[in-house]
Design an enzyme around this catalytic site. Structure first.
Site, short mmCIF file in Angstrom:
data_model
loop_
_atom_site.label_atom_id
_atom_site.label_comp_id
_atom_site.label_asym_id
_atom_site.label_seq_id
_atom_site.Cartn_x
_atom_site.Cartn_y
_atom_site.Cartn_z
N GLU A 96 0.53 17.43 31.22
CA GLU A 96 1.59 16.53 30.75
C GLU A 96 1.13 15.10 31.00
O GLU A 96 0.75 14.75 32.11
CB GLU A 96 2.89 16.75 31.52
CG GLU A 96 3.52 18.12 31.35
CD GLU A 96 4.78 18.24 32.21
OE1 GLU A 96 5.21 17.23 32.81
OE2 GLU A 96 5.32 19.34 32.30
N ASP A 119 12.93 9.36 37.25
CA ASP A 119 11.72 9.47 38.06
C ASP A 119 11.96 8.95 39.47
O ASP A 119 12.63 7.94 39.67
CB ASP A 119 10.57 8.68 37.43
CG ASP A 119 10.11 9.27 36.12
OD1 ASP A 119 10.20 10.50 35.98
OD2 ASP A 119 9.66 8.51 35.24
#
Length: 265
Positions: free
Chosen positions: A48, A59
């Site tokens: 990824e 995040d």
């Protein structure tokens, strides 16, 4: 190449797939490509590649720090695509993981065409739901790109079914509520979420929940088709900011440990 091929290969070997994440442009574009190749060589089955974003609401601090470094280095979407091309050249499926806004700004059809041209496998869209009114599904279908959406412990059974029906490649089960990051123990929510997801689809189910070592990878691999690791890989490089060689060696050791873990299960 669709991610499903990598998952099928791992299944044929009696194990889960190891899915590794790094943001493009970290520590810089060339260094990021070298790091990702190191992860492939050491045992990652799927890669990824994050598209750095200035407002990464999902995040945790580790990935935020790496994305910020990439942005300060001037990384652009073309650099992300260049990174995809380099990883795809190894024969390993390379997905882009991105918030939706940069794709919309770039142009959905153009992004899909350029991603496919770079050899990309598809797109993971953590903040885009399958029922959102976008042209992504059509663009992805036109270029035969994987569409990876997320399910979580809070997803209703109806929502899980709707999400898996829209996926291609695999389903991303995010089994920790909150932002990303490594954790000292795996979540007891992951197993039931995988079971609920599998009840709706034959697609592989990859689990992301902060895995940081081989033992945790083995535990997750005992019930999931894929073990997704991000923050631990980023941390391996962040811990060696002034020594590229040491960072790559740490990255290789971590990947080997995680790869051994998915095989142990």
């Amino acid at each position: 190449m669709s991610c499903s091929i990598a998952f099928e290969k791992a299944k044929a070997e009696g194990r889960a797939a190891l899915v590794g994440y790094l943001p493009a442009g970290f520590p810089d574009v060339a260094g990021g490509i070298e790091a990702l190749r190191t992860m492939v060589d050491a045992g990652c089955d799927v890669i990824e590649i994050g598209l750095p974003y200035s407002d990464p609401v999902m995040d945790g601090p580790t990935i935020q720090a790496a994305a910020q470094q990439a942005l300060e280095g001037g990384v652009r979407t073309r650099d992300v695509l260049r990174t995809v091309e380099a990883v795809a050249a190894t024969g390993t499926p390379a997905l882009v993981m991105t918030y939706w806004n940069p794709v919309e700004r770039y142009g959905v059809s153009r992004f899909a065409a350029d991603l496919a041209s770079a050899g990309g496998a598809g797109l993971i869209t953590p903040d885009l739901t399958p029922d959102a009114n976008t042209t992504w599904a059509e663009a992805a279908d036109e270029h035969d790109l994987d569409k990876v959406f997320l399910v979580s412990p809070s997803s209703t059974d109806e929502r899980v079914a709707m999400t898996t029906a829209a996926c291609r490649g695999f389903v991303y089960a995010t089994a920790v509520m909150g932002v990303t990051g490594t954790r000292t123990s795996t979540s007891d929510l992951a197993g039931p979420l995988v079971a609920r997801t599998r009840a709706t689809t034959d697609l592989p189910v990859g689990v992301g929940l902060g895995v940081s070592n081989g033992d945790q990878a083995a535990e997750v691999a005992s019930y999931a088709d894929g073990v997704i690791v991000g923050s631990a890989f980023v941390r391996a490089l962040l811990d060696h900011p002034d020594d590229t060689g040491a960072g790559l060696r740490a990255l290789a050791r971590l990947t080997e440990d995680l790869a051994a873990g998915v095989r142990r299960a």
